[in-house]
Write a protein that holds these residues in place. Structure first.
Motif, short mmCIF file in Angstrom:
data_model
loop_
_atom_site.label_atom_id
_atom_site.label_comp_id
_atom_site.label_asym_id
_atom_site.label_seq_id
_atom_site.Cartn_x
_atom_site.Cartn_y
_atom_site.Cartn_z
N PRO A 1 56.01 -17.31 47.52
CA PRO A 1 56.31 -18.03 46.28
C PRO A 1 55.51 -19.32 46.11
O PRO A 1 55.72 -20.06 45.15
N ILE A 2 54.62 -19.62 47.04
CA ILE A 2 53.88 -20.90 46.96
C ILE A 2 52.87 -20.85 45.82
O ILE A 2 52.11 -19.90 45.68
N GLY A 3 52.90 -21.88 45.00
CA GLY A 3 51.96 -21.99 43.89
C GLY A 3 50.72 -22.77 44.31
O GLY A 3 50.74 -23.52 45.29
N VAL A 4 49.65 -22.58 43.56
CA VAL A 4 48.40 -23.29 43.85
C VAL A 4 48.04 -24.13 42.64
O VAL A 4 48.21 -23.70 41.49
N GLY A 5 47.55 -25.34 42.91
CA GLY A 5 47.17 -26.23 41.82
C GLY A 5 45.78 -26.82 42.03
O GLY A 5 45.34 -26.97 43.17
N ALA A 6 45.12 -27.13 40.93
CA ALA A 6 43.84 -27.83 40.99
C ALA A 6 44.10 -29.33 40.93
O ALA A 6 45.06 -29.77 40.29
N GLN A 7 43.24 -30.09 41.57
CA GLN A 7 43.41 -31.56 41.56
C GLN A 7 42.79 -32.18 40.32
O GLN A 7 43.10 -33.31 39.95
N HIS A 8 41.88 -31.43 39.69
CA HIS A 8 41.11 -32.01 38.59
C HIS A 8 40.54 -30.88 37.75
O HIS A 8 40.13 -29.85 38.28
N VAL A 9 40.56 -31.05 36.44
CA VAL A 9 39.88 -30.11 35.54
C VAL A 9 39.19 -30.91 34.45
O VAL A 9 39.50 -32.08 34.22
N TYR A 10 38.24 -30.25 33.80
CA TYR A 10 37.67 -30.82 32.58
C TYR A 10 38.22 -30.04 31.40
O TYR A 10 38.54 -28.86 31.53
N TRP A 11 38.35 -30.68 30.25
CA TRP A 11 39.09 -30.05 29.15
C TRP A 11 38.27 -29.05 28.35
O TRP A 11 38.86 -28.20 27.68
N SER B 1 33.79 -24.30 28.75
CA SER B 1 32.56 -23.93 29.44
C SER B 1 31.43 -24.74 28.85
O SER B 1 31.61 -25.43 27.84
N GLY B 2 30.26 -24.65 29.48
CA GLY B 2 29.10 -25.32 28.89
C GLY B 2 28.40 -26.25 29.86
O GLY B 2 28.57 -26.17 31.08
N ALA B 3 27.58 -27.15 29.31
CA ALA B 3 26.71 -28.01 30.09
C ALA B 3 27.48 -29.25 30.57
O ALA B 3 27.37 -30.33 29.99
N THR C 1 27.84 -30.47 34.15
CA THR C 1 27.51 -30.31 35.56
C THR C 1 28.60 -30.87 36.48
O THR C 1 29.02 -32.02 36.32
N GLY C 2 29.03 -30.03 37.39
CA GLY C 2 30.00 -30.46 38.39
C GLY C 2 31.44 -30.29 37.99
O GLY C 2 32.33 -30.46 38.82
N GLU C 3 31.68 -29.98 36.74
CA GLU C 3 33.07 -29.89 36.28
C GLU C 3 33.63 -28.47 36.41
O GLU C 3 32.88 -27.49 36.50
N ILE C 4 34.94 -28.39 36.39
CA ILE C 4 35.65 -27.11 36.47
C ILE C 4 36.61 -27.04 35.30
O ILE C 4 37.37 -27.98 35.06
N SER C 5 36.56 -25.93 34.56
CA SER C 5 37.44 -25.81 33.39
C SER C 5 38.71 -25.05 33.75
O SER C 5 38.78 -24.39 34.79
N VAL C 6 39.68 -25.12 32.84
CA VAL C 6 40.94 -24.41 33.06
C VAL C 6 40.72 -22.89 33.11
O VAL C 6 41.24 -22.23 34.02
#
Ligand code: PGA
Length: 256
Positions: A63-73, A76-78, A80-85
């Motif tokens: 039942p353990i959930g996983v979370g991201a520490q950071h996203v960009y809103w 997709s697109g240019a 660099t270095g970001e991760i989208s939802v």
């Protein structure tokens, strides 16, 4: 206004910039092997981005959930270095927004936090929105104003349903990574103010449903006192979450 039985406590581990895929998966397996009260508490691990895949695999079937520490809103697109939802599909069901380290070290603004929170919700994930005052602000008696400003900046873009479905983490900046936790009374008071702010913006039903964690030097030593307080719906744990046994002790203390 609070009715603890209506809200499931949630304890989230923020591993920050620690662990890669291999040791992250190992830590996740160690947490999963602990005897945790999953029937009563939501448990979430937030590894760094490079560990998301390995940790998601390691906790699969638990039942353990996983979370991201950071996203960009943006999706997709240019950027660099970001991760989208959308890039987190299948990997994470939570994402942190507004952590004080992002605000202080990387210039994240209240508006950025609003954009991130909206993107997280739009992607079907649960946001963990972190807010908190600095020591100077607390000493100046500005805690309530700071919390209200940070929370309102996010809430004003959300529907009552979205705010009810979010998780808020009250994390006084002076308590993060310092070994100096807020007293249970301080944490409870600030969380009460945050809940009142949600009520003012979106009504009592939303305020009664939104889960509000405490974060800042939570440890096996102080967790029972903090998490035993009415209105404190769990914890966002940094340092102590890098040790499976310590993190497990905190999860157990969150069980009603
Ligand atoms: P800490 O970090 O438990 O190490 O104080 C908490 C956090 O930053 O979320």
């Amino acid at each position: 206004m609070t009715s603890p039985e209506a809200r499931r406590p949630i304890v989230a581990a923020n591993w920050k910039m620690n662990t890669g895929p291999h040791d992250g998966a190992e830590l996740a397996r160690a947490v999963a092997a602990e005897n945790l009260p999953f029937a009563q508490v939501d448990v979430v691990l937030c590894p760094p981005a490079t560990g998301l895949t390995a940790v998601a695999q390691a906790v699969q079937g638990t039942p353990i959930g996983v979370g991201a520490q950071h996203v960009y809103w943006e999706s997709s697109g240019a950027f660099t270095g970001e991760i989208s939802v959308p890039m987190l599909t299948g990997l994470a069901s939570y994402a942190i927004a507004g952590h004080s380290e992002r605000r202080q070290l990387f210039g994240e603004t209240d508006l950025d936090v609003q954009h991130k929170t909206l993107a997280i919700l739009a992607g079907g994930l649960t946001p963990i929105v972190a807010v908190g005052e600095s020591l100077d602000q607390r000493d100046a008696g500005a805690t309530l104003t700071v919390l209200r400003t940070q929370i309102t900046a996010v809430l004003e873009a959300l529907s009552p349903e979205q705010s009810a479905a979010s998780v808020i983490a009250y994390e006084p900046v002076w308590a993060i990574g310092t070994g100096r936790n807020a007293s249970p009374a301080q944490a409870q008071e600030a969380i009460g103010w945050i809940r009142d702010t949600v009520a003012a913006a979106h009504g009592c039903p939303a305020a009664e449903r939104v889960r509000i964690q405490y974060g800042g030097s939570v440890s096996p030593e102080n967790c029972e006192e903090l998490l035993g307080r009415e209105g404190i719906d769990g914890a966002l744990v940094g340092g102590a979450s890098l040790d499976a046994a310590k993190f497990a002790a905190i999860v157990r203390a969150a069980a009603p």
